[in-house]
Design an enzyme around this catalytic site. Structure first.
Site, mmCIF file in Angstrom:
data_model
loop_
_atom_site.group_PDB
_atom_site.id
_atom_site.type_symbol
_atom_site.label_atom_id
_atom_site.label_comp_id
_atom_site.label_asym_id
_atom_site.label_seq_id
_atom_site.Cartn_x
_atom_site.Cartn_y
_atom_site.Cartn_z
ATOM 1 N N ASN A 1 27.868 12.541 -9.115
ATOM 2 C CA ASN A 1 27.197 13.096 -8.208
ATOM 3 C C ASN A 1 26.243 14.440 -8.474
ATOM 4 O OD1 ASN A 1 28.721 11.678 -6.379
ATOM 5 N ND2 ASN A 1 29.883 13.236 -5.642
ATOM 6 N N TYR B 1 27.981 15.144 -0.855
ATOM 7 C CA TYR B 1 27.284 13.863 -1.346
ATOM 8 C C TYR B 1 27.684 12.676 -0.511
ATOM 9 C CZ TYR B 1 25.927 9.511 -3.793
ATOM 10 O OH TYR B 1 25.449 8.331 -4.177
ATOM 11 N N LYS C 1 -22.549 -9.625 -0.431
ATOM 12 C CA LYS C 1 -21.641 -8.721 0.033
ATOM 13 C C LYS C 1 -21.184 -7.966 -1.428
ATOM 14 C CE LYS C 1 -19.386 -7.608 3.101
ATOM 15 N NZ LYS C 1 -18.473 -8.156 4.144
ATOM 16 N N SER D 1 22.720 0.012 -7.360
ATOM 17 C CA SER D 1 21.376 0.774 -7.392
ATOM 18 C C SER D 1 20.946 0.282 -8.668
ATOM 19 C CB SER D 1 21.489 2.099 -7.244
ATOM 20 O OG SER D 1 22.548 2.638 -7.992
ATOM 21 N N ASN E 1 -18.328 -5.070 -1.982
ATOM 22 C CA ASN E 1 -17.321 -4.655 -0.652
ATOM 23 C C ASN E 1 -16.278 -3.428 -1.686
ATOM 24 O OD1 ASN E 1 -17.390 -6.261 1.143
ATOM 25 N ND2 ASN E 1 -16.204 -7.969 0.398
ATOM 26 N N SER F 1 -17.864 -11.093 -2.087
ATOM 27 C CA SER F 1 -17.089 -12.033 -1.181
ATOM 28 C C SER F 1 -17.211 -13.296 -1.699
ATOM 29 C CB SER F 1 -17.892 -11.668 0.137
ATOM 30 O OG SER F 1 -17.642 -12.794 0.903
ATOM 31 N N GLU G 1 -10.862 1.015 0.203
ATOM 32 C CA GLU G 1 -10.372 0.607 1.392
ATOM 33 C C GLU G 1 -8.805 0.681 1.054
ATOM 34 O OE1 GLU G 1 -12.078 -2.956 3.209
ATOM 35 O OE2 GLU G 1 -13.191 -2.814 1.399
ATOM 36 N N THR H 1 -20.713 16.753 12.344
ATOM 37 C CA THR H 1 -19.513 16.905 13.057
ATOM 38 C C THR H 1 -19.597 15.698 14.051
ATOM 39 O OG1 THR H 1 -20.656 18.336 14.653
ATOM 40 C CG2 THR H 1 -19.757 19.190 12.635
ATOM 41 N N HIS H 2 -18.342 15.197 14.177
ATOM 42 C CA HIS H 2 -18.254 14.160 15.054
ATOM 43 C C HIS H 2 -18.885 12.867 14.802
ATOM 44 C CE1 HIS H 2 -16.913 17.153 18.511
ATOM 45 N NE2 HIS H 2 -18.188 17.503 17.914
HETATM 46 N N1 ARG Z 1 24.174 5.305 -7.585
HETATM 47 C C1 ARG Z 1 24.666 6.611 -7.167
HETATM 48 C C2 ARG Z 1 23.418 7.179 -6.369
HETATM 49 O O1 ARG Z 1 22.204 6.765 -6.763
HETATM 50 C C3 ARG Z 1 25.056 7.685 -7.964
HETATM 51 C C4 ARG Z 1 26.065 8.354 -7.569
HETATM 52 C C5 ARG Z 1 27.342 7.871 -6.852
HETATM 53 N N2 ARG Z 1 28.249 8.746 -6.493
HETATM 54 C C6 ARG Z 1 29.369 8.355 -5.804
HETATM 55 N N3 ARG Z 1 30.281 9.268 -5.332
HETATM 56 N N4 ARG Z 1 29.492 7.146 -5.605
HETATM 57 O O2 ARG Z 1 23.352 7.975 -5.492
#
Ligand code: ARG
Length: 466
Positions: free
Chosen positions: A118, A325, A291, A31, A293, A285, A298, A163-164
């Site tokens: 965790n 977890y 134009k 991650s 825009n 444009s 948007e 309205t509408h």
């Molecule tokens: N990168 C993990 C997350 O975002 C951290 C926690 C990982 N805990 C574990 N028991 N593997 O959730």
């Protein structure tokens, strides 16, 4: 596919493992690519944890001092942009800890006492989302101020209320702007509420069951600006309500922004010309020279898709997850990061657009007078002054509208004689309520569109915002 047997096992849990992960395992598991955004929160949490461990006699003062100093070095390395982030080290928590070990050596290994990733990730992420609630609050306040400025400048500029999307009754432009002030104010309070509820510390819940070490969770909670430690360790590591609440509040806010954006798109069109977007917020444009825009409007109108998508994604991740977890929860961050970035960008763009908006008084007023927008005023007059039951007044008014339509004029352009031919109780006094200005001025009910009422609301909000 695999060369994992060649790799050494993980430095953090190598004791149990003979071989490292498959490359694909590493790719799905890591991650660090996104949770590096939590570096400041991670280091802040670790410094609080180390200080607490020392205060409780779990770490020596010198080890704790080395850890806390070393963490500051890591922080400055990351901020300087020369930190060697490693995918093999999975996430921000292990990247920071591994680098700390390189810098300070053995004491780094003691930082993870009485803690788990965790409770660490739950803490880091809560701190991050808490900051985002504050940032959203500030951005929403800026948008409220921009809306208030427009409302004040155009408190009595008459426009058609719809309205509408059909002309209904005249309102004022200020009144319309103030409707958004109310909506944005609710958004602001939603983020503030969510912040209050999320402001409890998961740190010290450890993996899931708490810890046998004599930790002081109150102390770390205080150090991190939390109101108190979370009361159940299982809940502390498995709760992501704070992220869901942030996303929910963001989704509702994005709905509001998309409605305003849609109005700006309609209002700035050649068919309406109620408003003109400044050059800063328009694009041309490449093929049609005439134009102009409203691209930013948007895009804001569309951004709800991403934010709502993120919200649905995280609700889906959390649904049915057993305590405590599970790695599923790692999927929380990208959704929240993207939603937060999107919301902040949309809010900034909307604030800029509203601030720079020019309003076309003549167009608004002409449109307000179109479409028999004061028919209700005529009916109300018949009830109030001539004592007709509302249903009958409605019928008489309908006949007069048909008459005006046939003649190609607006209601105030009919003569008294023409009106009296439909109902003899009508007197000259009727003209007092028929113009669009008379109409809005008469709507003095609390929250109504009368300029006095609009100005009272503007004054109230200005006082609230200070
Ligand atoms: N990168 C993990 C997350 O975002 C951290 C926690 C990982 N805990 C574990 N028991 N593997 O959730």
């Amino acid at each position: 596919m695999t060369d994992s047997t060649e790799k050494s096992s993980n430095a953090m849990w190598g004791g149990r493992f003979a071989a490292g992960p498959d490359a694909i395992m590493e790719a799905i598991n890591a991650s660090i690519g996104f949770d590096k955004r939590l570096y400041a929160q991670d280091i802040r949490g670790s410094r609080a944890h180390a200080a607490m461990l020392a205060a409780q006699g779990i770490l020596t003062d010198s080890d704790a001092a080395a850890i806390r100093e070393g963490l500051l070095t890591v922080l400055s390395e990351i901020e300087a942009g020369d930190f060697p982030f490693s995918t093999a080290l999975e996430d921000i928590h292990m990247n920071v800890e591994a680098r700390l070990k390189e810098i300070i050596g053995e004491p780094a290994g003691r930082l993870h006492t009485a803690r788990s990733r965790n409770d660490q990730v739950a803490t880091d992420f809560r701190l991050w989302v808490r900051d985002q609630c504050d940032a959203a609050g500030t951005a929403l306040e800026a948008l409220m101020r921009a809306l208030l400025t427009q409302a004040e400048a155009h408190a009595d500029w008459v426009m058609p209320g719809f309205t509408h999307l059909q002309t209904a009754q005249p309102v004022t432009f200020g009144h319309h702007m103030m409707a958004y002030v109310e909506m944005i104010a609710r958004d602001r309070s939603r983020f503030a509420d969510a912040r209050k509820r999320m402001n409890e510390s998961p740190l010290g819940a450890a993996a899931l069951a708490g810890t046998g070490f004599p930790i002081d969770r109150q102390m770390t909670a205080e150090a991190l600006g939390f109101d108190r430690p979370m009361a159940n360790s299982l809940d502390a590591v498995s709760d992501r309500d704070f992220a869901l609440e942030f996303l929910s509040a963001s989704s509702i806010c994005a709905v509001h922004l998309s409605r305003l954006a849609e109005e700006l798109v309609i209002w700035s069109s050649a068919q309406f010309r109620f408003v003109a977007m400044s050059d800063k917020w328009s694009t041309g444009s490449s093929i049609m020279p005439q134009k102009r825009n409203p691209d930013a409007a948007e895009l804001i109108r569309a951004k709800i898709g991403r934010i709502l998508g993120a919200t649905v994604a995280l609700f889906t991740v959390m649904k049915g997850l057993p305590l405590a977890y599970s790695k599923d929860m790692q999927e929380d961050k990208e959704q929240v990061f993207d939603a937060a970035d999107t919301l902040m960008l949309a809010l900034a763009a909307m604030t800029g657009m509203i601030s720079d908006l020019t309003v076309n008084r003549d167009k608004l007023e002409a449109a307000a007078s179109n479409g028999f927008s004061t028919a209700t005023d005529l009916a109300d007059w018949l009830v109030r002054e001539a004592g007709l039951p509302f249903r009958e007044a409605h019928h008489v008014t309908g006949t007069l509208v048909a008459m005006a339509e046939k003649k190609g004029v607006d209601l105030p352009d009919l003569s008294l004689a023409e009106m009296q031919s439909v109902n003899p109780a009508i007197t000259e006094d009727i003209f007092r309520v028929l113009g669009v200005h008379n109409s809005v001025a008469s709507r003095q009910s609390y929250g109504g569109t009368a300029p006095d009422q609009v100005r009272a609301q503007i004054a109230r909000w200005k006082q609230v915002l200070g």
